[in-house]
Design a protein around this motif. Sequence first.
Motif, short mmCIF file in Angstrom:
data_model
loop_
_atom_site.label_atom_id
_atom_site.label_comp_id
_atom_site.label_asym_id
_atom_site.label_seq_id
_atom_site.Cartn_x
_atom_site.Cartn_y
_atom_site.Cartn_z
N THR A 35 2.16 -2.25 -0.86
CA THR A 35 1.73 -1.76 -2.17
C THR A 35 2.40 -0.43 -2.49
O THR A 35 2.87 -0.20 -3.61
CB THR A 35 0.19 -1.60 -2.21
OG1 THR A 35 -0.41 -2.89 -2.03
CG2 THR A 35 -0.27 -1.01 -3.54
N ILE A 36 2.45 0.44 -1.48
CA ILE A 36 3.09 1.75 -1.66
C ILE A 36 4.57 1.58 -1.96
O ILE A 36 5.13 2.27 -2.83
CB ILE A 36 2.90 2.64 -0.42
CG1 ILE A 36 1.42 3.02 -0.25
CG2 ILE A 36 3.77 3.90 -0.53
CD1 ILE A 36 0.85 3.87 -1.37
N ARG A 37 5.22 0.64 -1.28
CA ARG A 37 6.66 0.42 -1.53
C ARG A 37 6.89 -0.05 -2.97
O ARG A 37 7.87 0.35 -3.60
CB ARG A 37 7.22 -0.61 -0.53
CG ARG A 37 7.30 -0.08 0.90
CD ARG A 37 8.08 -1.04 1.79
NE ARG A 37 8.02 -0.60 3.19
CZ ARG A 37 7.15 -1.03 4.07
NH1 ARG A 37 6.25 -1.94 3.72
NH2 ARG A 37 7.16 -0.57 5.32
N ARG A 38 5.99 -0.89 -3.47
CA ARG A 38 6.11 -1.33 -4.86
C ARG A 38 5.91 -0.15 -5.82
O ARG A 38 6.61 -0.03 -6.83
CB ARG A 38 5.11 -2.44 -5.17
CG ARG A 38 5.47 -3.80 -4.55
CD ARG A 38 4.68 -4.93 -5.20
NE ARG A 38 3.25 -4.79 -4.97
CZ ARG A 38 2.61 -5.35 -3.95
NH1 ARG A 38 3.29 -6.07 -3.06
NH2 ARG A 38 1.31 -5.20 -3.80
N ASP A 39 4.95 0.71 -5.49
CA ASP A 39 4.73 1.91 -6.30
C ASP A 39 5.98 2.78 -6.33
O ASP A 39 6.41 3.24 -7.40
CB ASP A 39 3.56 2.73 -5.74
CG ASP A 39 2.21 2.11 -6.03
OD1 ASP A 39 2.11 1.29 -6.96
OD2 ASP A 39 1.24 2.47 -5.33
N LEU A 40 6.57 3.00 -5.17
CA LEU A 40 7.75 3.85 -5.08
C LEU A 40 8.94 3.24 -5.82
O LEU A 40 9.73 3.97 -6.45
CB LEU A 40 8.11 4.11 -3.61
CG LEU A 40 7.08 4.88 -2.77
CD1 LEU A 40 7.60 5.08 -1.36
CD2 LEU A 40 6.73 6.21 -3.41
#
Length: 254
Positions: A35-40
Amino acid sequence: MLVAERQRKIVDLVNERLSIRVSELSKIFSVTEETIRRDLEKLEKDGLLERSHGGAVSIEKEDNEVSYVEREITRAAEKRAIALEAVKMVEPGDQIVLDASTTAWYMAKELPDMPLTVLTNSIKVALELSKKEQIRVISTGGNLMSISLSYVGPLAERSLKMYHVNKMFFSCKAIHPDGGLSDTNELQALLKKDMIQIADKVILMADSSKFGKRAFSQINSLSAVHCIITDSNMDDRTRERLEEKEVKLLFVDI
């Protein structure tokens, strides 16, 4: 937590720490690393940070103007609350000037449709107010800064000198008890200085993160400001120093 809020806080953390790892962000926000990677990926696409191996790094540079995209998601809750308080100060028949800050844009969104003249160098503010039939909108014109969708430069400065307003609402990058008001962009700072000169009453709208700092381009001293609207997260020492300067403070709760 909403996705937009999480992404706003990720930008804040990256700019504060300069770099941060995906694993740490995952723990802070209690979401998966994917999820964090998608946010970034989304934030990098918007130009708000740069992804690195295993994390993200800040692209914020003190001498550059911040894009309007980043400003819209940075401390959005505080800016909206401050803008709502500022709207209470506007009365039918007023002539006001709004700068190109995000808080001024939020203020434009919240202004009721009433007889009003608004002078602005912001394309976003002008477009927002164009939806309200009773509000007369005057644009300064000038050289377009695409990063902030605002007009600056000699033409904008000359345009301001043609007018007089009874209230000015604006924000800036940094407020210091001794150093006064300053901004990262010299052209924006010069225009805000001119706005102050044509206004009877000057209202500064700034979230608590901007206090105690100095930026590259000086706008004016604190004595030019009649009232500051900010959020209740201001630290006690800063509040005391501003009160010593006899600055009127209005606090909004977040």
